[in-house]
Design an enzyme around this catalytic site. Sequence first.
Site, PDB file in Angstrom:
ATOM      1  N   GLU A 172       2.686  -2.365  30.565  1.00 35.23           N
ATOM      2  CA  GLU A 172       2.887  -3.815  30.498  1.00 35.23           C
ATOM      3  C   GLU A 172       1.877  -4.531  29.601  1.00 35.23           C
ATOM      4  O   GLU A 172       1.070  -5.331  30.097  1.00 35.23           O
ATOM      5  CB  GLU A 172       2.859  -4.423  31.905  1.00 35.23           C
ATOM      6  CG  GLU A 172       3.906  -3.850  32.837  1.00 35.23           C
ATOM      7  CD  GLU A 172       3.984  -4.584  34.169  1.00 35.23           C
ATOM      8  OE1 GLU A 172       3.108  -5.421  34.446  1.00 35.23           O
ATOM      9  OE2 GLU A 172       4.946  -4.328  34.919  1.00 35.23           O
ATOM     10  N   GLU A 357       9.015   1.279  37.148  1.00 37.82           N
ATOM     11  CA  GLU A 357       8.604   0.470  38.298  1.00 37.82           C
ATOM     12  C   GLU A 357       9.770  -0.419  38.720  1.00 37.82           C
ATOM     13  O   GLU A 357      10.481  -0.974  37.881  1.00 37.82           O
ATOM     14  CB  GLU A 357       7.401  -0.439  37.993  1.00 37.82           C
ATOM     15  CG  GLU A 357       6.089   0.289  37.841  1.00 37.82           C
ATOM     16  CD  GLU A 357       4.893  -0.656  37.657  1.00 37.82           C
ATOM     17  OE1 GLU A 357       4.989  -1.838  38.060  1.00 37.82           O
ATOM     18  OE2 GLU A 357       3.885  -0.201  37.102  1.00 37.82           O
TER      19      GLU A 357
HETATM   20  C1  GBH Z   1       3.512  -4.558  37.990  1.00 41.44           C
HETATM   21  O1  GBH Z   1       3.456  -5.751  37.269  1.00 41.44           O
HETATM   22  C2  GBH Z   1       2.262  -3.738  37.750  1.00 41.44           C
HETATM   23  O2  GBH Z   1       2.494  -2.773  36.744  1.00 41.44           O
HETATM   24  C3  GBH Z   1       1.754  -3.067  38.996  1.00 41.44           C
HETATM   25  O3  GBH Z   1       0.486  -2.574  38.773  1.00 41.44           O
HETATM   26  C4  GBH Z   1       1.798  -4.050  40.143  1.00 41.44           C
HETATM   27  O4  GBH Z   1       1.212  -3.548  41.306  1.00 41.44           O
HETATM   28  C5  GBH Z   1       3.236  -4.392  40.404  1.00 41.44           C
HETATM   29  O5  GBH Z   1       3.814  -4.928  39.273  1.00 41.44           O
HETATM   30  C6  GBH Z   1       3.436  -5.414  41.515  1.00 41.44           C
HETATM   31  O6  GBH Z   1       2.932  -6.653  41.154  1.00 41.44           O
HETATM   32  O7  GBH Z   1      -0.219 -14.390  39.331  1.00 41.44           O
HETATM   33  O8  GBH Z   1       1.581 -15.861  38.696  1.00 41.44           O
HETATM   34  O9  GBH Z   1       0.044 -15.055  37.012  1.00 41.44           O
HETATM   35  C7  GBH Z   1       4.597  -6.594  37.422  1.00 41.44           C
HETATM   36  C8  GBH Z   1       4.474  -7.824  36.541  1.00 41.44           C
HETATM   37  C9  GBH Z   1       2.808  -9.385  35.968  1.00 41.44           C
HETATM   38  C10 GBH Z   1       3.950  -9.632  38.004  1.00 41.44           C
HETATM   39  C11 GBH Z   1       1.702 -10.299  36.494  1.00 41.44           C
HETATM   40  C12 GBH Z   1       2.868 -10.554  38.514  1.00 41.44           C
HETATM   41  C13 GBH Z   1       1.205 -12.159  37.893  1.00 41.44           C
HETATM   42  C14 GBH Z   1       1.834 -13.484  38.036  1.00 41.44           C
HETATM   43  N1  GBH Z   1       3.433  -8.706  37.049  1.00 41.44           N
HETATM   44  N2  GBH Z   1       2.256 -11.248  37.428  1.00 41.44           N
HETATM   45  S1  GBH Z   1       0.724 -14.775  38.289  1.00 41.44           S
END
Ligand code: GBH
Length: 450
Positions: A172, A357
């Site tokens: 990502e 994922e």
């Molecule tokens: C994945 O990201 C990751 O690869 C993994 O490590 C993680 O545990 C899993 O998802 C579950 O979250 O706080 O509003 O700024 C998924 C994409 C990008 C979703 C970052 C959450 C943060 C949003 N993620 N995002 S915010």
Amino acid sequence: TGWQPPAEPMAFPEGFVWGAATSAFQVEGSTTADGRGQSIWDTFAATPGRIRDGSTGDPAADHYRLWESDLDLVADLGLAAYRFSVAWPRIQPTGSGDVNQPGVDFYRRLVDGLLSRGIRPAITLYHWDLPQALQDAGGWAVRETADRFGEYAAIMFEALRDVDATWLTINEPKTTAYVGHRWGVHAPGITDVDQAAAAIHHQLLGHGRTVEAFRASGAAGGIGIALNLLPVYPTSRDADPAAVHTDAVENRMFLEPVLLGRYPSDAIGTKPGQLPADAGAFQDLVLEGDLEVISSPLDVLAVQYYGVTGVDETGNQVDLYPTSAAVWQQVHPEGLYDLLIDLLIDYPDAPPLLITENGIPDPTPEGTTDDVERLEFLRAHLQQAARAIGDGVELAGYYAWSLLDNFEWAEGMSQRWGLVHVDFETQARTPKASMDWYSTVVRANEVPPS
Ligand code: GBH
């Protein structure tokens, strides 16, 4: 809505790869063991206010010490594949130079443990734990980090060159760029949109250099990149242009350079939905030959799917579907079908796809082993995956996120994504109902109707 799942089980192709995924910082713990260096997530988690419950990467799910029984668990559950990541600071404590052999040995043991149990490894080289020393030198905002990444990757290809693994370069790059450098919610906690844009290019360059290093190494297996993609739905006709720009920022900014060797012309700018970075400065970062490196042919395109977003005419992302306990996750299983079909149409020359994922958190921080929501989430998404395969998508496998409850980044230990429950006091593992169900899916190679 339109499509209804059949009343019979939906079968998957023979050889479809079924697995579950974790990442190093989220499960390992032992953050100072055996010469491991400090990562940006150690620093970030030690900074007051950054992690919701104040937890750190220690002990997380203590997997660095419990790896052997965890592999037994994976085998007992009947999984055919396991995706993990390598912690760069275990391999090179300061991100460059000499190899820390005990770190390499850990992953060698892990891989051998998988192979002896008949489990296929998928190995992510970068799942966000950059060596702190490289951040001190500018991190992903500077070009040198791409060079360092390629060198580190070459160490791993050499160490595991005999292993038939699925290698993934970067997990990502979008999240690292936007959440880590634009919103500052993830490490390194920077809030600067130009650095975020630079982090995109330098991660992708590092990805390309790593693919080249993989080919040069002659290592077995194949290689790809893991992109989190977000289907974008306009909320009205008037929202169409903003939705196109949001799609550029969320998806095409990563897909096009990697698969087509170009950046989309409409990702950066001042229109609704665009990335408000300095487009000229961004172009200056892209040196001659970079896009050729970035678009080095891949063996697999790994897709991570959590949900969708709506976009209104001002370019704001709005909820169209109910969210999970993660406020950012709009659950819409058909979005997975839409995404896979769009990839088939828009990138006909793309390599085979792999879902690396897909998952949902427990509804409460305490978690539950009676996780019906997760079971139904998996069922609905696997039905859409089977539907897409039936309509021509070449999908090689599926990894559920996550094998274990773990350190969920800024949410700490208070958001549980595991198909296996972890008691963080005792580190006891207990498969949840979703895992028992998933085991039967894996063994039958088909997803039953509800
Ligand atoms: C994945 O990201 C990751 O690869 C993994 O490590 C993680 O545990 C899993 O998802 C579950 O979250 O706080 O509003 O700024 C998924 C994409 C990008 C979703 C970052 C959450 C943060 C949003 N993620 N995002 S915010």
